[in-house]
Enzyme design. Structure first.
Site, PDB file in Angstrom:
ATOM      1  N   SER A   1       0.828  -1.208   0.000  1.00  0.00           N
ATOM      2  CA  SER A   1       0.000   0.000   0.000  1.00  0.00           C
ATOM      3  C   SER A   1       0.861   1.256   0.000  1.00  0.00           C
ATOM      4  O   SER A   1       2.000   1.251   0.493  1.00  0.00           O
ATOM      5  CB  SER A   1      -0.849  -0.010   1.277  1.00  0.00           C
TER       6      SER A   1
ATOM      7  N   TYR B   1      -0.871  -0.173  10.108  1.00  0.00           N
ATOM      8  CA  TYR B   1      -1.122  -0.689   8.753  1.00  0.00           C
ATOM      9  C   TYR B   1       0.104  -0.563   7.824  1.00  0.00           C
ATOM     10  O   TYR B   1       0.504  -1.515   7.166  1.00  0.00           O
ATOM     11  CB  TYR B   1      -2.312   0.078   8.178  1.00  0.00           C
TER      12      TYR B   1
ATOM     13  N   LYS C   1       2.708  -3.502   6.124  1.00  0.00           N
ATOM     14  CA  LYS C   1       2.950  -3.630   4.682  1.00  0.00           C
ATOM     15  C   LYS C   1       4.461  -3.633   4.399  1.00  0.00           C
ATOM     16  O   LYS C   1       4.957  -4.425   3.615  1.00  0.00           O
ATOM     17  CB  LYS C   1       2.276  -2.490   3.921  1.00  0.00           C
TER      18      LYS C   1
ATOM     19  N   LYS D   1     -22.923   8.976   1.138  1.00  0.00           N
ATOM     20  CA  LYS D   1     -23.478  10.146   1.847  1.00  0.00           C
ATOM     21  C   LYS D   1     -24.367  10.974   0.917  1.00  0.00           C
ATOM     22  O   LYS D   1     -25.392  11.507   1.342  1.00  0.00           O
ATOM     23  CB  LYS D   1     -22.345  10.999   2.414  1.00  0.00           C
TER      24      LYS D   1
ATOM     25  N   GLN E   1      -7.659  17.750   1.783  1.00  0.00           N
ATOM     26  CA  GLN E   1      -6.775  16.592   1.631  1.00  0.00           C
ATOM     27  C   GLN E   1      -6.847  16.089   0.189  1.00  0.00           C
ATOM     28  O   GLN E   1      -7.924  16.049  -0.390  1.00  0.00           O
ATOM     29  CB  GLN E   1      -7.159  15.400   2.505  1.00  0.00           C
ATOM     30  N   THR E   2      -5.720  15.688  -0.340  1.00  0.00           N
ATOM     31  CA  THR E   2      -5.711  15.182  -1.724  1.00  0.00           C
ATOM     32  C   THR E   2      -5.271  13.724  -1.754  1.00  0.00           C
ATOM     33  O   THR E   2      -4.489  13.268  -0.909  1.00  0.00           O
ATOM     34  CB  THR E   2      -4.736  15.996  -2.596  1.00  0.00           C
ATOM     35  N   ARG E   3      -5.789  13.016  -2.744  1.00  0.00           N
ATOM     36  CA  ARG E   3      -5.422  11.618  -2.991  1.00  0.00           C
ATOM     37  C   ARG E   3      -5.505  11.371  -4.493  1.00  0.00           C
ATOM     38  O   ARG E   3      -6.074  12.169  -5.229  1.00  0.00           O
ATOM     39  CB  ARG E   3      -6.402  10.637  -2.302  1.00  0.00           C
TER      40      ARG E   3
HETATM   41  P1  NAD Z   1     -11.111  -5.815   1.563  1.00  0.00           P
HETATM   42  O1  NAD Z   1     -11.248  -5.562   3.019  1.00  0.00           O
HETATM   43  O2  NAD Z   1     -12.309  -5.609   0.708  1.00  0.00           O
HETATM   44  O3  NAD Z   1     -10.553  -7.273   1.302  1.00  0.00           O
HETATM   45  C1  NAD Z   1      -9.650  -7.933   2.164  1.00  0.00           C
HETATM   46  C2  NAD Z   1     -10.223  -9.276   2.477  1.00  0.00           C
HETATM   47  O4  NAD Z   1      -9.292 -10.008   3.282  1.00  0.00           O
HETATM   48  C3  NAD Z   1     -11.530  -9.205   3.279  1.00  0.00           C
HETATM   49  O5  NAD Z   1     -12.585  -9.808   2.557  1.00  0.00           O
HETATM   50  C4  NAD Z   1     -11.214  -9.936   4.555  1.00  0.00           C
HETATM   51  O6  NAD Z   1     -12.291 -10.717   5.040  1.00  0.00           O
HETATM   52  C5  NAD Z   1     -10.054 -10.828   4.137  1.00  0.00           C
HETATM   53  N1  NAD Z   1      -9.282 -11.263   5.286  1.00  0.00           N
HETATM   54  C6  NAD Z   1      -8.878 -10.532   6.352  1.00  0.00           C
HETATM   55  N2  NAD Z   1      -8.234 -11.294   7.223  1.00  0.00           N
HETATM   56  C7  NAD Z   1      -8.211 -12.554   6.705  1.00  0.00           C
HETATM   57  C8  NAD Z   1      -7.696 -13.788   7.163  1.00  0.00           C
HETATM   58  N3  NAD Z   1      -7.084 -13.877   8.347  1.00  0.00           N
HETATM   59  N4  NAD Z   1      -7.869 -14.872   6.389  1.00  0.00           N
HETATM   60  C9  NAD Z   1      -8.521 -14.800   5.205  1.00  0.00           C
HETATM   61  N5  NAD Z   1      -9.035 -13.652   4.735  1.00  0.00           N
HETATM   62  C10 NAD Z   1      -8.882 -12.541   5.471  1.00  0.00           C
HETATM   63  O7  NAD Z   1      -9.905  -4.889   1.082  1.00  0.00           O
HETATM   64  P2  NAD Z   1      -9.407  -4.549  -0.389  1.00  0.00           P
HETATM   65  O8  NAD Z   1      -9.656  -3.116  -0.595  1.00  0.00           O
HETATM   66  O9  NAD Z   1      -9.921  -5.511  -1.349  1.00  0.00           O
HETATM   67  O10 NAD Z   1      -7.836  -4.747  -0.207  1.00  0.00           O
HETATM   68  C11 NAD Z   1      -7.142  -5.878  -0.685  1.00  0.00           C
HETATM   69  C12 NAD Z   1      -5.656  -5.707  -0.400  1.00  0.00           C
HETATM   70  O11 NAD Z   1      -5.180  -4.514  -1.034  1.00  0.00           O
HETATM   71  C13 NAD Z   1      -5.314  -5.576   1.076  1.00  0.00           C
HETATM   72  O12 NAD Z   1      -4.097  -6.202   1.321  1.00  0.00           O
HETATM   73  C14 NAD Z   1      -5.156  -4.080   1.244  1.00  0.00           C
HETATM   74  O13 NAD Z   1      -4.313  -3.778   2.335  1.00  0.00           O
HETATM   75  C15 NAD Z   1      -4.553  -3.691  -0.074  1.00  0.00           C
HETATM   76  N6  NAD Z   1      -4.770  -2.281  -0.418  1.00  0.00           N
HETATM   77  C16 NAD Z   1      -6.019  -1.851  -0.745  1.00  0.00           C
HETATM   78  C17 NAD Z   1      -6.201  -0.521  -1.076  1.00  0.00           C
HETATM   79  C18 NAD Z   1      -7.562   0.010  -1.482  1.00  0.00           C
HETATM   80  O14 NAD Z   1      -7.655   1.180  -1.833  1.00  0.00           O
HETATM   81  N7  NAD Z   1      -8.617  -0.764  -1.449  1.00  0.00           N
HETATM   82  C19 NAD Z   1      -5.127   0.376  -1.059  1.00  0.00           C
HETATM   83  C20 NAD Z   1      -3.871  -0.107  -0.697  1.00  0.00           C
HETATM   84  C21 NAD Z   1      -3.702  -1.437  -0.397  1.00  0.00           C
END
Ligand code: NAD
Length: 350
Positions: free
Chosen positions: A132, A163, A167, A214, A234-236
Site C-alpha cells: 500500500s 497498517y 505492509k 453520503k 486533503q488530496t489523494r
Molecule cells: P477488503 O477488506 O475488501 O478485502 C480484504 C479481504 O481479506 C476481506 O474480505 C477480509 O475478510 C479478508 N481477510 C482478512 N483477514 C483474513 C484472514 N485472516 N484470512 C482470510 N481472509 C482474510 O480490502 P481490499 O480493498 O480488497 O484490499 C485488498 C488488499 O489490497 C489488502 O491487502 C489491502 O491492504 C490492499 N490495499 C487496498 C487498497 C484500497 O484502496 N482498497 C489500497 C492499498 C492497499
C-alpha cells in the site's frame, strides 16, 4: 496518454494451472478472481475468512473456501498445488479503520508470513503481495500539493503506524524469500482503489464509496447536507478497479519486477472537496457542506509517481475518474435501494 500495452502472458501460465487468491471475499481480490476467470483460467481457488454469503463476488466455477489464513495449517491447505499465489487478504479499511484498529492491521502480518512460507514449501512459481501507499514515509505527505511518491520514498522508513508498517515488513519478507530462497515474489503498492463490489458502509469504506453513499443518503432522506472528514483540502489519487486487476497481472508477468515494490495507482491528484462535487454532479444535487475537523483524515496529500511503472510496463490507468466514480455511485445506489426495500445486500448478512 501513452497507449497501454496489454500483453499476452509471457510467463506461460497454463489455463488449467491452479491460481490461489487470498482475500477473495473482499473488493480487489474478488475482482481479481473474476479477471482471471474471464481470461479463461479454469482452476482458481478463492479464499477469505468471511462466511461465503458475505463475499462481494462469488464467481461461478471458482472453488470458494471460507478459512482464516492467519492460521498456519490453513495457509498450508490453501496453497496446496498452487502455481501462483495472490495474497490480498488483510484486516483493513479506510482511514477511520486503520487509524483506530492498528492492532488488527498489524496482525495481518500473520497472513503473509504463513502464506509465503506455505507457498514456498508447496513449490509455487510466483507469489504476489498487495502492499500500500501507506508504506511510504509520512513526513513526505504533509502538504495537499504533495510531490508524487516514488518507490524509493519508503525509506528511510516512517510508514503509517500499524497498517503501513505491516505492509513494509511483509514487503521485506517477499524480498528475502526471493533473495534467500529463490521464490519469485511481486509487490504492488496500491494507491486508493475504488469501484463497484467493495465496502460502502459500516466503517471500513474508503473515501470514494463513503462520499457516494453520503450523497445518496442525503438525496433519499431529503436532507441536503453532507459531513466531510477534515477540511476537504486533503488530496489523494484514485485508481479504478479494472485498471488495478490488469496492472496486477502485468506486474506478475514481468520478471524485471521480481521482489521489486512498484506503485500501482493513478497520478491524478484529487481533493476531497472535488470528489464531493463530482459525486454531487452524478447525483444531480448540491449539498451544504459541514466539516468534521476531529474525524480521521490521514496525511494531507498523497499521489503516485508512475515513472517506474510506465517505464517497465507502459501501464497507466485507463479509466477517467468521473467514469469510474459514476459506475461506483450507481452500484452503491442500487445496494442502498435494495437494502431499503428489505432485500439482502452483502453487509446485511453479517
Ligand atoms: P477488503 O477488506 O475488501 O478485502 C480484504 C479481504 O481479506 C476481506 O474480505 C477480509 O475478510 C479478508 N481477510 C482478512 N483477514 C483474513 C484472514 N485472516 N484470512 C482470510 N481472509 C482474510 O480490502 P481490499 O480493498 O480488497 O484490499 C485488498 C488488499 O489490497 C489488502 O491487502 C489491502 O491492504 C490492499 N490495499 C487496498 C487498497 C484500497 O484502496 N482498497 C489500497 C492499498 C492497499
Amino acid at each position: 496518454m501513452n497507449t497501454p500495452i496489454f500483453r499476452e502472458n509471457k510467463r506461460n501460465l497454463k489455463k488449467d494451472d491452479l491460481i490461489v487468491i487470498a482475500g477473495a471475499g473482499g473488493f480487489i481480490a474478488g475482482a481479481l478472481t473474476r479477471f482471471f476467470h474471464d481470461q479463461g483460467y479454469t482452476r482458481i481457488r478463492a479464499i477469505d475468512k468471511k462466511p461465503l454469503p458475505n463475499w462481494y463476488q462469488r464467481v461461478p466455477g471458482v472453488e470458494c473456501i471460507s478459512m482464516d489464513l492467519s492460521e498456519k495449517e490453513n495457509a498450508i491447505k490453501a496453497v496446496e498445488g498452487a502455481v501462483e499465489v495472490y495474497n490480498l487478504a488483510a484486516d483493513m479499511g479506510g482511514m477511520g479503520f486503520i487509524e483506530r484498529f492498528r492492532i488488527e492491521c498489524l496482525r495481518s502480518i500473520l497472513i503473509n508470513t504463513h502464506m509465503i512460507e506455505a507457498a514456498y514449501r508447496a513449490g509455487a512459481e510466483r507469489y504476489f503481495f498487495s502492499s500500500s501507499a501507506c508504506a511510504y514515509n509520512i513526513t513526505l505527505q504533509q502538504d495537499p500539493n504533495v510531490r508524487a511518491l516514488k518507490e524509493s520514498d519508503a525509506y528511510p522508513a516512517m510508514a503509517e503506524r500499524g497498517y503501513g508498517w505491516e505492509k513494509l515488513m511483509s514487503e521485506m519478507f517477499c524480498q528475502e524469500y526471493w533473495a534467500e530462497r529463490g521464490l519469485k515474489t511481486y509487490i504492488a503498492r496500491f494507491h486508493n482503489v475504488y469501484g463497484p463490489n467493495g465496502t460502502w458502509d459500516g466503517g471500513r469504506e474508503k473515501a470514494p464509496a463513503a462520499i457516494c453513499r453520503k450523497v445518496i443518503e442525503a438525496k433519499a432522506n431529503n436532507k441536503p447536507e453532507i459531513t466531510i472528514w477534515g477540511d476537504g483540502t486533503q488530496t489523494r489519487s484514485f485508481m479504478y478497479i479494472d485498471d488495478c486487476t490488469k496492472g496486477i497481472d502485468m506486474i506478475v508477468d514481468c520478471d524485471d519486477l521480481i521482489a521489486t515494490p512498484i506503485n500501482l495507482g493513478s497520478n491524478e491528484l484529487i481533493a476531497i472537496n472535488q470528489l464531493v462535487s463530482m459525486a454531487e454532479e452524478i447525483g444531480g444535487i448540491k449539498l451544504q457542506r459541514k466539516y468534521d475537523l476531529d474525524a480521521p483524515r490521514g496525511v494531507a496529500g498523497r499521489n503516485s509517481d508512475n515513472t517506474f511503472i510506465q517505464q517497465v510496463l507502459k501501464w497507466e490507468p485507463k479509466t477517467p475518474f468521473m467514469e469510474g466514480l459514476t459506475k461506483t455511485y450507481k452500484w452503491i445506489e442500487q445496494q442502498y435501494v435494495d437494502r431499503q426495500a428489505g432485500k439482502p445486500t452483502v453487509r446485511d448478512i453479517d
